[in-house]
Design an enzyme around this catalytic site. Structure first.
Site: not given
Ligand SMILES: *Cc1c(COP(=O)(O)O)cnc(C)c1O
Length: 386
Positions: A184
């Site tokens: 991210k």
């Molecule tokens: C990565 C992601 C999540 C989950 O995030 P985590 O921190 O891994 O739990 C939720 N929604 C979307 C759209 C994502 O891309």
């Protein structure tokens, strides 16, 4: 051909972030402590939100958001099938029913024109997902939420830097969950943050993230003396560690700079793919800021002799790592079976699922890396053109 493999979504980690983690290791505060508290403070300021609670993941944040919003068995929650499984799994974990609205294929976000007809007396909440960092039409969604008294729980996993009509995205939800997973825009390995304007909800999320305990460990064990704790709810173990928060608070100071780098890469890709049989992402809508989390191309499969998965393999053989965001949730085996979904139930999401490919887009990429990606995509198309 490129010599070393280009890993998709590899984060940029610098010396000051490493030093921050080493500092935690030396101080002995590995789990939730002063760095988590500071990261929450800094994040609150960045997101311009009254409250921010650090958690172990965006998934945990979304789940706790549904808990404090009192989403229960049999309630309906409206969201998009074109998302990561986490968005929908948490609805199922509450015993609630996910109700999907197909996407607008231009924005890849929930088609707001289809939302109202999905609202029933059992609808309690709506979870917009800001795909790739492009904000949903929050003006329309907020109006619907107000009219039908729905809680807006934003999945802002891609949307840290996103702005909509002059405000950071956190302002547009009753609860907003961010992700700091490794790929991210801000990365703490695993990690998440929930923002809200509701003080009681923020307190409940903090308590629920630490076993239902009234005080966090930092306050229990700090040099102000040991204090007894009480369990006031059957909570979970979703707290963030200082090891993670140290990475987060350092990166938070760099995210605007990193966004500019990703914008530059974005423009290089747009330029490099102009004449190819593929669609590049649409320009951001007026009065919005796109967080540039994912650069997704849509392949024109009628112009190619290979499908998307083969295209991805061909890039892999040229040492370019890519991702697929997403194969829609309604096409996933569990959801197909449990809810009897057919791919064609959400035709736009299904069509994009089969054609989309995410190219590397990280502040870590050098100009040479970006050129390698462009060259590799052009090579694969040249070799496999119909
Ligand atoms: C990565 C992601 C999540 C989950 O995030 P985590 O921190 O891994 O739990 C939720 N929604 C979307 C759209 C994502 O891309």
């Amino acid at each position: 051909m490129r010599k070393s493999f280009l890993v998709f979504g590899s984060p940029r980690i610098e010396a000051d972030e490493i030093a921050e983690v080493v500092d935690s290791l030396k101080s002995g505060w590995l789990s939730s402590g002063p760095k988590v508290a500071k990261f929450e403070q800094d994040f609150k300021r960045y997101a311009q939100s009254p409250h921010a609670v650090a958690v172990h993941s965006c998934t945990a944040g979304l789940f706790l958001s549904l808990v404090v919003a009192n989403i229960k068995h049999g309630d309906e929650v409206i969201t998009t099938p074109f998302t990561y499984a986490a968005t929908v799994n948490v609805i199922v974990h509450r015993g609630a029913i996910p109700v999907f609205v197909d996407i607008n294929p231009r924005t890849m976000n929930m088609d707001v024109h289809q939302v109202e007809k999905k609202i029933t007396p059992r609808t309690k909440a709506i979870i917009p997902v800001h795909f790739a960092g492009r904000p949903c039409d929050m003006q329309a969604l907020s109006a619907l939420a107000k009219k039908y008294k729905l809680t807006v729980i934003q999945d802002a996993a891609h949307a840290l830097e996103t702005r909509y009509h002059g405000k950071p995205i956190a302002a547009w939800g009753d609860l907003t969950s961010f992700s700091f997973y490794v790929t991210k825009n801000l990365s703490t390995g695993e990690g998440g943050m929930v923002t809200t304007g509701n003080k009681r909800w923020a307190e409940m999320i903090q308590i629920l993230a630490s076993q239902g305990m009234t005080r966090g460990a930092w306050r229990r064990y700090s040099d102000k003396g040991y204090r007894q704790y009480r369990i006031i709810l059957p909570g979970f173990k979703f707290n963030m560690m200082d090891l993670q928060a140290g990475l987060g608070l350092r990166q938070l100071t760099k995210i605007e700079k990193y966004l500019k780098i990703r914008e530059r890469i974005w423009n290089q890709y747009d330029e490099g793919f102009k004449d190819l049989p593929l669609e590049t992402p649409a320009a951001p809508e007026p009065k919005t800021r796109h967080a540039r989390h994912l650069y997704t191309i849509l392949l024109d499969l009628t112009a190619l002799k290979i499908n998307r998965d083969q295209f991805q393999q061909a890039l892999y053989r040229l040492n370019i790592g890519t991702g697929v965001h997403f194969v829609a949730v309604h096409m996933q085996p569990y959801y197909k079976k449990a809810f009897r979904f057919k791919d064609s139930d959400y035709p736009q999401s299904a069509a994009v699922s089969n054609r989309t490919l995410s190219l590397p887009l990280s502040a870590k990429l050098s100009n040479g890396d970006v050129q390698d990606v462009i060259t590799a995509v052009r090579t694969v198309i040249r070799r496999h053109k119909r």
